[in-house]
Design an enzyme around this catalytic site. Structure first.
Site, short mmCIF file in Angstrom:
data_model
loop_
_atom_site.label_atom_id
_atom_site.label_comp_id
_atom_site.label_asym_id
_atom_site.label_seq_id
_atom_site.Cartn_x
_atom_site.Cartn_y
_atom_site.Cartn_z
N LYS A 181 -8.43 -0.68 0.34
CA LYS A 181 -9.53 -1.08 1.19
C LYS A 181 -10.46 -1.96 0.38
O LYS A 181 -10.93 -1.57 -0.70
CB LYS A 181 -10.29 0.15 1.70
N GLU A 196 0.81 -1.22 0.00
CA GLU A 196 0.00 0.00 0.00
C GLU A 196 0.85 1.27 0.00
O GLU A 196 1.67 1.48 0.89
CB GLU A 196 -0.96 0.03 1.19
#
Length: 608
Positions: free
Chosen positions: A216, A195
């Site tokens: 997410k 990420e």
């Protein structure tokens, strides 16, 4: 010999960085090594954090490279309303940066990169505590206190070996992304995070472009290509997972607006899926142009901690996190990255790239800590969230001990049976685990093995290690008396959906725990998963005669795609299907199936 300024001990390489280009994933990676830094910038108190960020930015604008980051507990440095646990007096620094004159080339692979490294994990967090926390969070959502909270827990244990070897194992387990190893003296951070927190390219006056890419929405990878594609599509279509991502996108749009030129915040990519070894992840891009006068401390004040690891609204979510989680998160969910000169932007321009330290280990003495979490929204299901935690933790499990890829073949009269099928499966496993695979070298080794054993029956083993090195051996194979006796396992096989079940390796402790006791007369143990579905034996597949037809358990139940099983399915003899525990009394016949021994008639001994 250089000296690590954090510890005073002699050292060589103290940091490695292997970052994807955030703007061009197919482009060259930022891959460098670093030796002892010229100086360290350290903040142990909240009021010192902004000063450390300012000093690191000034060093980068002056031409230096700065590697480091912030712990999650640094958040109150930017807003006193951001609740965190108080760090103990002996805790590592809240902010830490090493200043280097210049990077070194990425080191050539050495024995150190493949030296044995081990992670011995303590008992995992209790499922009951996890479910209680989820229920409490959903009561808060129902009461309107927040609409998403990222709930996490720490997995802890001991580690052995060399940090660089462990980092190498982690990079093989979770390739790509934003990988960074930092020897920080008191602790070591080994991050293979997929990420991106932010990438900021700015001129001397602070104007520039900033990109954030929150991650997410998660789905476990499938057992077959068709299953994998279906899971990706289900993730794309899931209202719950999409809402989870959009909530954080909205939060980050708001955060970026605090440093952005008016009207420049945009979302060029929304709800894109990304394939990782164990999971599918959903990401979105949020971009902006920063205003004149923006400084690194302003960027952190606007964004830190990343909304993907807090929830929304951020202040209320972080209060819930402090109330529920038992202690500090540490490096996990903070930020790790690099500040460096940006030659494209001219003198004084910088490039700042930081990850969100998920998929990250923190080492302290002989202890290891790994945080795992997920976003809890109103529609969250306890079973699904718990499975997501296990899937996200798979990277650490893969790196917990060295292993080779393994194929076992029958060698009869100087010929290896089903050689092509075994090599195809080995190539698939090598691609999955990132092991080098040289088909010509494999054929040469097997040709030599055949020439060395022109007569008799042999059990041949072919092993491929993480470097691509091969080993081939043969052992005499005795005939098997039939029917063979199977015994039903006394408990579910919890690892049924592990990648170490879908692919054949030398890591077999999960099978060994179910293996028959010597002298019991039992040939193999019949395994079943947590859903009560029959899967396989500990060293072969099975088939059952049910309602007049032979069926072998579907790969979706969690089992090895055996070569013997595949050959049986090619004809009309066997079909894939589901076989549940409640079906066992109706089974009219059994068979044990693998490539080495073929189709063996079997009998099942039930418990009791």
């Amino acid at each position: 010999m250089p000296v690590n300024l954090a510890t005073g001990r002699a050292c060589g390489i103290t940091a490695l960085i292997d970052f994807t280009d955030p703007c061009n994933a197919a482009g060259p990676r930022l891959r460098h090594a670093f030796d002892a830094p010229r100086r360290l910038l350290v903040a142990r108190r909240v009021e010192e954090v902004a000063g450390v960020l300012g000093a690191a930015e000034a060093a980068a604008r002056a031409g230096h490279w700065c590697l480091g980051g912030l712990r999650y507990e640094a958040a109150p440095a930017f807003d006193a309303a951001l609740a965190v646990h108080d760090a103990p007096p002996d805790a590592p620094p809240l902010a830490w940066f090493a200043v280097h004159d210049a990077p070194l080339p990425w080191p050539q692979q050495q024995g150190e990169d493949f030296a044995p490294a081990y992670l011995d994990w303590d008992a995992p967090p209790a499922r009951a505590a996890f479910e209680a926390a989820l229920a409490r969070l959903q009561r808060g959502i129902a009461a309107g206190e927040y609409y998403q909270v990222n709930h996490t827990a720490a997995f802890t244990g001991r580690w052995r070996g060399m940090p660089r070897a462990l980092f190498g194992a982690l990079r093989r387990a979770q390739p790509g992304g934003y990988a960074l190893w930092l020897d920080m003296g008191e602790t070591q951070a080994l991050s293979v995070s997929p990420e991106l927190f932010f990438d900021w390219r700015a001129g001397p006056d602070g104007r520039g472009a900033i990109l954030t890419r929150p991650m997410k929405g998660t789905a476990a990878r499938g057992a077959t290509p068709a299953d994998d594609a279906a899971r990706e599509q289900a993730l794309r279509a899931s209202p719950k997972e999409r809402a989870e991502n959009v909530m954080i996108v909205d939060l980050l749009r708001n955060d970026l607006s605090r440093i952005a030129q008016v009207g420049s915040v945009r979302v060029p990519q929304l709800l894109r899926t990304q394939a990782l070894p164990a999971v599918w992840q959903m990401t979105s891009d949020v971009q902006a142009d920063t205003r004149a006068g923006t400084r690194l401390a302003d960027v952190f004040a606007a964004l830190f901690p990343c909304g993907s690891v807090t929830g929304a609204p951020k202040v209320q979510a972080m209060r819930a996190i402090r109330a529920l989680e038992g202690g500090p998160r540490g490096i996990y969910c903070g930020a790790l990255g690099v500040l460096r000169p940006d030659p494209i932007g001219g003198p004084g321009a910088i490039a700042a790239t930081f990850n969100v330290p998920i998929r990250t280990l923190e080492l302290h003495a002989d202890r290891v800590r790994c945080g795992i979490g997920s976003g809890i929204v109103w529609g969250a299901d306890a079973d699904a969230e718990w499975r997501e935690w296990q899937a996200k933790r798979a990277f650490a499990e893969r790196a917990s001990a060295p292993f080779d890829l393994l194929e076992t073949l029958a060698l009869e009269g100087g010929r290896l049976r089903h050689r092509a099928e075994h090599l195809a499966r080995l190539a698939q496993a090598a691609a999955h685990f990132g092991y080098p695979f040289d088909a010509d070298a494999v054929h040469q080794r097997l040709d030599a093995l055949e020439r060395a054993h022109p007569q008799g029956a042999w059990r041949a083993r072919l092993l491929l290690d993480a470097r691509g090195a091969l080993q081939a051996e043969a052992h005499a194979l005795a005939p098997t008396a039939t029917p063979v006796l199977l015994a039903l396992a006394d408990r579910p096989f919890a690892q049924a959906h592990s990648e170490f079940v879908r692919h054949k390796t030398t890591r077999r402790a999960h099978y060994a725990a179910f293996a028959p006791q010597p002298g019991s007369g039992v040939f193999d143990t019949l395994l079943y998963n947590a859903a009560g579905e029959i899967t396989e034996g500990t060293f072969g597949n099975v088939a059952a005669l049910l309602d007049g037809r032979w069926i072998t358990p579907s790969l979706s139940c969690g089992l090895l795609p055996g070569v013997g099983r595949a050959l049986a399915l090619r004809g009309s003899q066997v079909q894939e299907g589901l076989l549940r525990l409640q079906d066992l009394p109706r089974v009219q016949g059994w068979a044990f199936v693998n490539s080495l021994r073929g189709w063996l008639p079997a009998q099942l001994r039930m418990p009791g």
